[in-house]
Write a protein that holds these residues in place. Structure first.
Motif, PDB file in Angstrom:
ATOM      1  N   VAL A 189      13.111  64.763  39.818  1.00 27.69           N
ATOM      2  CA  VAL A 189      12.221  65.691  40.519  1.00 27.69           C
ATOM      3  C   VAL A 189      12.715  67.128  40.369  1.00 27.69           C
ATOM      4  CG1 VAL A 189      11.369  66.391  42.787  1.00 27.69           C
ATOM      5  CG2 VAL A 189      11.438  63.965  42.190  1.00 27.69           C
ATOM      6  N   LEU A 190      13.995  67.345  40.620  1.00 29.91           N
ATOM      7  CA  LEU A 190      14.544  68.695  40.566  1.00 29.91           C
ATOM      8  C   LEU A 190      14.484  69.272  39.152  1.00 29.91           C
ATOM      9  CD1 LEU A 190      17.605  68.106  42.917  1.00 29.91           C
ATOM     10  CD2 LEU A 190      15.544  69.421  43.461  1.00 29.91           C
ATOM     11  N   ALA A 191      14.738  68.420  38.146  1.00 29.37           N
ATOM     12  CA  ALA A 191      14.669  68.889  36.765  1.00 29.37           C
ATOM     13  C   ALA A 191      13.232  69.225  36.378  1.00 29.37           C
ATOM     14  CB  ALA A 191      15.238  67.821  35.827  1.00 29.37           C
ATOM     15  N   ALA A 192      12.273  68.420  36.827  1.00 25.89           N
ATOM     16  CA  ALA A 192      10.873  68.693  36.514  1.00 25.89           C
ATOM     17  C   ALA A 192      10.418  70.006  37.145  1.00 25.89           C
ATOM     18  CB  ALA A 192       9.995  67.534  36.994  1.00 25.89           C
ATOM     19  N   GLN A 193      10.879  70.274  38.361  1.00 24.70           N
ATOM     20  CA  GLN A 193      10.534  71.547  39.011  1.00 24.70           C
ATOM     21  C   GLN A 193      11.176  72.725  38.288  1.00 24.70           C
ATOM     22  OE1 GLN A 193      11.788  70.641  43.146  1.00 24.70           O
ATOM     23  NE2 GLN A 193       9.672  71.075  43.705  1.00 24.70           N
ATOM     24  N   ARG A 194      12.436  72.580  37.939  1.00 27.69           N
ATOM     25  CA  ARG A 194      13.183  73.699  37.358  1.00 27.69           C
ATOM     26  C   ARG A 194      12.794  73.977  35.913  1.00 27.69           C
ATOM     27  NH1 ARG A 194      19.171  72.275  36.240  1.00 27.69           N
ATOM     28  NH2 ARG A 194      18.064  71.187  34.564  1.00 27.69           N
ATOM     29  N   ASP A 195      12.651  72.901  35.110  1.00 27.51           N
ATOM     30  CA  ASP A 195      12.489  73.069  33.669  1.00 27.51           C
ATOM     31  C   ASP A 195      11.038  73.150  33.222  1.00 27.51           C
ATOM     32  OD1 ASP A 195      15.239  72.886  33.622  1.00 27.51           O
ATOM     33  OD2 ASP A 195      15.265  70.763  33.081  1.00 27.51           O
ATOM     34  N   GLN A 196      10.133  72.482  33.963  1.00 20.37           N
ATOM     35  CA  GLN A 196       8.724  72.504  33.568  1.00 20.37           C
ATOM     36  C   GLN A 196       7.823  73.141  34.613  1.00 20.37           C
ATOM     37  OE1 GLN A 196       7.620  68.430  32.452  1.00 20.37           O
ATOM     38  NE2 GLN A 196       7.923  69.005  30.323  1.00 20.37           N
ATOM     39  N   TYR A 197       8.415  73.552  35.739  1.00 17.95           N
ATOM     40  CA  TYR A 197       7.654  74.194  36.813  1.00 17.95           C
ATOM     41  C   TYR A 197       6.500  73.312  37.288  1.00 17.95           C
ATOM     42  CZ  TYR A 197      10.196  78.124  34.808  1.00 17.95           C
ATOM     43  OH  TYR A 197      11.190  78.913  34.308  1.00 17.95           O
ATOM     44  N   LEU A 198       6.721  72.002  37.278  1.00 23.30           N
ATOM     45  CA  LEU A 198       5.673  71.079  37.713  1.00 23.30           C
ATOM     46  C   LEU A 198       5.570  71.074  39.233  1.00 23.30           C
ATOM     47  CD1 LEU A 198       6.261  67.958  35.409  1.00 23.30           C
ATOM     48  CD2 LEU A 198       4.607  69.816  35.114  1.00 23.30           C
ATOM     49  N   PRO A 199       4.376  71.058  39.776  1.00 18.41           N
ATOM     50  CA  PRO A 199       4.227  70.925  41.232  1.00 18.41           C
ATOM     51  C   PRO A 199       4.586  69.518  41.674  1.00 18.41           C
ATOM     52  CG  PRO A 199       2.085  70.889  40.168  1.00 18.41           C
ATOM     53  CD  PRO A 199       3.077  71.198  39.089  1.00 18.41           C
ATOM     54  N   LEU A 200       4.944  69.384  42.942  1.00 19.73           N
ATOM     55  CA  LEU A 200       5.350  68.079  43.451  1.00 19.73           C
ATOM     56  C   LEU A 200       4.238  67.053  43.312  1.00 19.73           C
ATOM     57  CD1 LEU A 200       7.429  68.861  46.674  1.00 19.73           C
ATOM     58  CD2 LEU A 200       8.243  68.143  44.429  1.00 19.73           C
ATOM     59  N   ARG A 201       3.004  67.485  43.428  1.00 22.75           N
ATOM     60  CA  ARG A 201       1.885  66.543  43.303  1.00 22.75           C
ATOM     61  C   ARG A 201       1.914  65.854  41.944  1.00 22.75           C
ATOM     62  NH1 ARG A 201      -2.516  67.153  40.616  1.00 22.75           N
ATOM     63  NH2 ARG A 201      -2.189  69.410  40.391  1.00 22.75           N
ATOM     64  N   VAL A 202       2.158  66.639  40.887  1.00 18.67           N
ATOM     65  CA  VAL A 202       2.194  66.073  39.534  1.00 18.67           C
ATOM     66  C   VAL A 202       3.429  65.190  39.357  1.00 18.67           C
ATOM     67  CG1 VAL A 202       2.353  66.625  37.075  1.00 18.67           C
ATOM     68  CG2 VAL A 202       0.855  67.972  38.579  1.00 18.67           C
ATOM     69  N   ILE A 203       4.558  65.646  39.878  1.00 19.36           N
ATOM     70  CA  ILE A 203       5.782  64.847  39.761  1.00 19.36           C
ATOM     71  C   ILE A 203       5.599  63.514  40.469  1.00 19.36           C
ATOM     72  CG2 ILE A 203       8.235  64.757  40.323  1.00 19.36           C
ATOM     73  CD1 ILE A 203       8.233  67.833  40.207  1.00 19.36           C
ATOM     74  N   LYS A 204       4.952  63.548  41.636  1.00 14.67           N
ATOM     75  CA  LYS A 204       4.722  62.307  42.368  1.00 14.67           C
ATOM     76  C   LYS A 204       3.805  61.372  41.570  1.00 14.67           C
ATOM     77  CE  LYS A 204       3.737  60.550  46.990  1.00 14.67           C
ATOM     78  NZ  LYS A 204       2.983  59.364  46.552  1.00 14.67           N
ATOM     79  N   GLU A 205       2.817  61.926  40.891  1.00 15.34           N
ATOM     80  CA  GLU A 205       1.955  61.099  40.047  1.00 15.34           C
ATOM     81  C   GLU A 205       2.765  60.426  38.942  1.00 15.34           C
ATOM     82  OE1 GLU A 205      -1.044  63.729  38.632  1.00 15.34           O
ATOM     83  OE2 GLU A 205      -2.124  63.815  40.559  1.00 15.34           O
ATOM     84  N   HIS A 206       3.726  61.171  38.360  1.00 21.46           N
ATOM     85  CA  HIS A 206       4.596  60.591  37.340  1.00 21.46           C
ATOM     86  C   HIS A 206       5.390  59.419  37.912  1.00 21.46           C
ATOM     87  CE1 HIS A 206       4.800  64.424  34.608  1.00 21.46           C
ATOM     88  NE2 HIS A 206       3.559  64.034  34.866  1.00 21.46           N
ATOM     89  N   LEU A 207       5.977  59.623  39.070  1.00 20.04           N
ATOM     90  CA  LEU A 207       6.806  58.581  39.661  1.00 20.04           C
ATOM     91  C   LEU A 207       5.959  57.397  40.127  1.00 20.04           C
ATOM     92  CD1 LEU A 207       9.357  60.753  41.669  1.00 20.04           C
ATOM     93  CD2 LEU A 207       9.728  59.541  39.522  1.00 20.04           C
ATOM     94  N   ASP A 208       4.760  57.670  40.630  1.00 20.00           N
ATOM     95  CA  ASP A 208       3.869  56.574  41.026  1.00 20.00           C
ATOM     96  C   ASP A 208       3.488  55.732  39.808  1.00 20.00           C
ATOM     97  OD1 ASP A 208       3.939  57.353  43.645  1.00 20.00           O
ATOM     98  OD2 ASP A 208       2.011  58.402  43.610  1.00 20.00           O
TER      99      ASP A 208
END
Length: 244
Positions: free
Chosen positions: A75-94
């Protein structure tokens, strides 16, 4: 490279009672080398957003597995490196939890499937290796030691946990601020630590594991708040310098 987390609820994640367990303070320590800005409040927020699901002890304390830490790292890497919002990161993890492939790794690789958390280095490093990892010259590392920013052991080796300090010193050095100028930071940190220690000293005297865990979490949270206050005060002062 960012670790790809295991699916939530996988057999390797929480059903194995022998799996390593971390307090929230331990998780913070494991992540801070790569994510210096992470705080206990941030970890709790990510939990509240259901991006990670630590177990709870009967007393209500969080216990994280290695897979939990890997999910947080993702999660932290996705926010830092790709500036992904949490909504998108959560979709990835789901998607991962449903057994699907991740749309993409935060470091740019295609998802190849679950992977274990990257190991966290704990063994002391020789001075030259520590300096390279921090981005310091040997002379700058010697100055950091001389001015009390980092301390080697009896064999001249350095703890990996000191790398964030050394890397910050290296970054400041690139702007012309040498280790000898940083004694004010060390002195300030020592005074802050002494103040925070007074608040938890009675709890630290207890031999009960739960009490010491509570003191550890309180210290970590107080440290995060102290760093937040320091940053806010510095930004306010610099705005004055810039006439803002």
């Amino acid at each position: 490279m960012s670790a790809v987390p295991q699916p939530s609820g996988s057999a390797d994640r929480d059903t194995d009672d022998t799996a390593p367990r971390f307090t929230i303070g331990g998780v913070l320590g494991a992540l801070r080398g790569d994510f210096p800005d992470v705080t206990i409040s941030k970890i709790r927020y990510l939990e509240s957003e259901e991006l990670v699901h630590p177990q709870r002890t009967p007393s209500g304390y969080r216990k994280f597995s290695a897979a939990d830490v890997a999910r947080l790292r993702y999660v932290l890497a996705a926010q830092r490196d790709q500036y992904l919002p949490l909504r998108v990161i959560k979709e990835h993890l789901d998607a991962l939890d449903r057994g699907e492939e991740l749309p993409g790794r935060p470091d740019g690789d295609a998802a190849a499937g679950p992977a274990a958390e990257e190991p966290v280095a704990t063994a002391p490093l020789p001075a030259a290796e520590f300096a390279r990892a921090a981005g310091l010259t040997d002379e700058q590392l010697a100055d950091c030691v001389q001015f009390g920013l980092v301390a080697p052991d009896s064999q001249g080796r350095h703890r990996p946990v000191d790398l964030p300090v050394a890397r910050a010193a290296a970054g400041l050095a690139r702007h012309g601020i040498e280790p000898r100028h940083l004694r004010v930071y060390r002195t300030g940190a020592e005074r802050e630590a002494a103040l925070l220690e007074q608040l938890v000293a009675p709890v630290l005297l207890s031999r009960a594991e739960e009490a010491r865990t509570r003191a550890t979490e309180q210290l970590q949270e107080l440290a995060a708040l102290s760093a937040q206050l320091h940053g806010a005060l510095l930004e306010a002062r610099l705005r004055e310098v810039l006439g803002g």
